[in-house]
Motif scaffolding. Structure first.
Motif, mmCIF file in Angstrom:
data_model
loop_
_atom_site.group_PDB
_atom_site.id
_atom_site.type_symbol
_atom_site.label_atom_id
_atom_site.label_comp_id
_atom_site.label_asym_id
_atom_site.label_seq_id
_atom_site.Cartn_x
_atom_site.Cartn_y
_atom_site.Cartn_z
ATOM 1 N N SER A 54 -56.807 -37.384 13.934
ATOM 2 C CA SER A 54 -58.198 -37.715 14.277
ATOM 3 C C SER A 54 -58.350 -38.211 15.709
ATOM 4 O O SER A 54 -59.441 -38.597 16.121
ATOM 5 C CB SER A 54 -58.735 -38.781 13.316
ATOM 6 O OG SER A 54 -58.820 -38.268 12.016
ATOM 7 N N LEU A 109 -62.732 -45.440 15.298
ATOM 8 C CA LEU A 109 -62.827 -44.894 13.948
ATOM 9 C C LEU A 109 -63.059 -46.071 13.012
ATOM 10 O O LEU A 109 -62.597 -47.173 13.279
ATOM 11 C CB LEU A 109 -61.502 -44.199 13.606
ATOM 12 C CG LEU A 109 -61.385 -43.445 12.292
ATOM 13 C CD1 LEU A 109 -60.491 -42.223 12.494
ATOM 14 C CD2 LEU A 109 -60.810 -44.310 11.203
ATOM 15 N N ARG A 132 -65.396 -41.346 14.619
ATOM 16 C CA ARG A 132 -65.231 -40.888 13.243
ATOM 17 C C ARG A 132 -65.528 -42.002 12.263
ATOM 18 O O ARG A 132 -65.157 -43.149 12.481
ATOM 19 C CB ARG A 132 -63.781 -40.414 13.069
ATOM 20 C CG ARG A 132 -63.447 -39.736 11.787
ATOM 21 C CD ARG A 132 -63.640 -38.222 11.921
ATOM 22 N NE ARG A 132 -63.635 -37.592 10.627
ATOM 23 C CZ ARG A 132 -62.598 -36.965 10.116
ATOM 24 N NH1 ARG A 132 -61.486 -36.853 10.796
ATOM 25 N NH2 ARG A 132 -62.683 -36.415 8.926
#
Length: 181
Positions: A54, A109, A132
């Motif tokens: 990610s 994130l 994210r």
């Protein structure tokens, strides 16, 4: 693990060592659910690889907004294995306070329990650095709501091997905000 002096072990070294010596012993007992050291080690390896996939890099901040659960500890160890810094966000905070912590920490994130999804949705448009949002909860194989199913599904296709290099003994592992921060 014998090549690393015990005083140089970090959180991720401990998880690996216990999985090797006591794989079927309970690592976490929370809300009647038992997670063994072996499962914690494997799942945190997958989650650490998923963090890397990610775009999370060494020293990046990863937030967690949810109640205390086995998922929190899984994310904490995964962050240590990935070299990221966990930023636990108190679930009792207002959206403005959550916004402040996410901005100040620079979290890239965030993991969010379903219960707090609306809080993050409300502040996310202002958070340009937040790349994210991972929903921790999801559904089980029967389509029923299940705590942690979303987190495990997110990392399911990642390898069970140890990621490298993780955190060192002088690296930050957790960035905590208190009521006085």
């Amino acid at each position: 693990m014998n090549d690393i002096p015990r005083e140089r072990w970090t959180l991720h070294h401990s998880a690996r060592a216990h999985a090797g010596t006591r794989p079927d012993h309970p690592a976490i007992i929370c809300e009647g659910h038992v997670t063994t050291y072996n499962k914690l080690h494997r799942d945190s390896n997958r989650a650490a690889h998923a963090l890397h996939t990610s775009g999370v890099r060494h020293g990046d901040r990863v937030a967690y907004l949810g109640r205390e659960s086995a998922n929190y500890y899984l994310v904490m160890i995964a962050c240590a294995k990935a070299g990221a810094v966990l930023v636990p966000v108190n679930w009792r905070l207002t959206p403005n306070e959550v916004d402040h912590i996410l901005r100040d920490s620079g979290a890239t994130l965030i993991f969010v329990d379903d219960e707090f999804w609306d809080t993050v949705a409300a502040v996310r448009p202002q958070l340009r650095g937040l790349r994210r949002v991972i929903r921790v909860d999801g559904t089980d194989a029967d389509g029923e709501p299940a705590r942690g199913a979303g987190l495990l599904a997110w990392a399911a296709d990642q390898p069970e091997t140890d990621p490298a290099p993780g955190t060192g003994p002088d690296d930050a592992v957790i960035q905590i905000y208190t009521s006085g921060t």
